[in-house]
Design a protein around this motif. Structure first.
Motif, mmCIF file in Angstrom:
data_model
loop_
_atom_site.group_PDB
_atom_site.id
_atom_site.type_symbol
_atom_site.label_atom_id
_atom_site.label_comp_id
_atom_site.label_asym_id
_atom_site.label_seq_id
_atom_site.Cartn_x
_atom_site.Cartn_y
_atom_site.Cartn_z
ATOM 1 N N HIS A 1 16.940 2.211 -1.823
ATOM 2 C CA HIS A 1 15.675 1.814 -1.215
ATOM 3 C C HIS A 1 15.031 3.033 -0.561
ATOM 4 O O HIS A 1 15.692 3.786 0.168
ATOM 5 N N LYS B 1 11.645 4.583 1.632
ATOM 6 C CA LYS B 1 10.440 4.369 2.421
ATOM 7 C C LYS B 1 9.296 5.168 1.794
ATOM 8 O O LYS B 1 9.515 6.064 0.965
ATOM 9 N N ARG B 2 8.077 4.837 2.182
ATOM 10 C CA ARG B 2 6.924 5.590 1.682
ATOM 11 C C ARG B 2 7.069 7.064 2.061
ATOM 12 O O ARG B 2 7.402 7.410 3.180
ATOM 13 N N GLU C 1 9.374 9.004 1.138
ATOM 14 C CA GLU C 1 10.777 9.435 1.156
ATOM 15 C C GLU C 1 11.159 9.961 -0.222
ATOM 16 O O GLU C 1 10.777 9.409 -1.247
ATOM 17 N N GLY D 1 7.885 -1.066 -6.288
ATOM 18 C CA GLY D 1 7.115 0.037 -5.731
ATOM 19 C C GLY D 1 6.635 1.008 -6.793
ATOM 20 O O GLY D 1 6.418 0.651 -7.944
ATOM 21 N N THR E 1 4.971 4.300 -2.295
ATOM 22 C CA THR E 1 4.986 3.056 -1.533
ATOM 23 C C THR E 1 6.442 2.716 -1.264
ATOM 24 O O THR E 1 7.339 3.279 -1.898
ATOM 25 N N PRO E 2 6.744 1.805 -0.327
ATOM 26 C CA PRO E 2 8.135 1.376 -0.177
ATOM 27 C C PRO E 2 8.676 0.914 -1.531
ATOM 28 O O PRO E 2 8.071 0.069 -2.199
ATOM 29 N N SER E 3 9.794 1.501 -1.962
ATOM 30 C CA SER E 3 10.263 1.303 -3.334
ATOM 31 C C SER E 3 11.764 1.049 -3.398
ATOM 32 O O SER E 3 12.505 1.358 -2.459
#
Length: 225
Positions: free
Chosen positions: A33, A35-36, A38, A56, A100-102
């Motif tokens: 996972h 974060k935007r 990251e 994402g 985007t959060p992915s």
């Protein structure tokens, strides 16, 4: 944590792969996972392995010689990434960043290489890479068009394909890809809309006068014999 086989079947690379290979890959994959903004690999390392975007969007990012950040490739849900760096003899250094959060499913380098030793997966990978090469050649042709306004028209006609509609792009990303500024992209779309060549309908552009757009897309070549 193993990845669901249904998730992999939603990816073009695995959609028609043999059941045994899909089962093996899903068992060896892990979900990461992000974060935007990251990065997938820390300390700016290139990703070596095979990945599938589950949720994402991620981009392959590099810097030009003058220090500008550029997006080399964008990968959306259901698409695979990493094949080029995994199989090329001299891969281009790039860093994968979540826009985007992915969530991405990743297969380690050794497992991914073993997967592509299978003839069915090797063929599927070859087809996917051929599609990427075809797309890059399309972008290269567009990048040869001048001035910038004509380059945008060339992209519109190419991106729409045989249809007369296309999704409204993120202008910052399109500016990166067309080697121009976001302001230039905005001005060109506004002018084309004012001239009645395109029309925005919520999240899509409609091509109202395709022949006129194709003529503008010729750029400086339109006056040559």
């Amino acid at each position: 944590m193993p990845v669901s086989e249904l998730v992999l079947r939603g990816c073009d690379l695995f959609a028609s792969a043999p059941d045994a290979l899909v089962s093996s890959a899903s068992g060896d994959m892990d979900i990461i996972h992000l974060k935007r903004r990251e990065v997938l690999e820390p300390w700016g390392r290139s990703f070596r392995g095979l990945g599938v975007v589950v949720q994402g969007r991620i981009q392959s990012i590099d810097q030009t010689l003058d220090g500008r950040e550029v997006a080399l490739q964008t990968v959306d849900p259901g698409e695979a990434f990493g094949q080029v760096a995994l199989l090329a003899t001299q891969p281009v250094h790039s860093v994968w960043v979540a826009t985007t959060p992915s969530a991405v499913a990743v297969l380690p380098e050794d497992k991914a290489l073993a997967l592509f030793e299978s003839a069915p997966m090797a063929l599927l990978a070859a087809r996917g890479l051929a599609d990427q090469v075809s797309e890059f050649l399309g972008w290269q042709k567009i990048m040869s068009v001048t001035p910038i306004s004509s380059r945008v028209c060339a992209w519109i006609c190419w991106a729409a394909g045989p249809k007369d509609r296309l999704e409204v792009p993120k202008q910052a990303e399109l500016a990166w890809r067309l080697n121009t500024t976001r302001e230039s992209i905005t001005r060109t779309f506004q002018r084309l809309q004012a001239d009645g060549l395109i029309q925005r309908d919520e999240g899509e552009w409609t091509l109202l006068k395709r022949p006129a757009l194709e003529l503008l897309a010729l750029g400086e070549n339109k006056d040559r014999d």
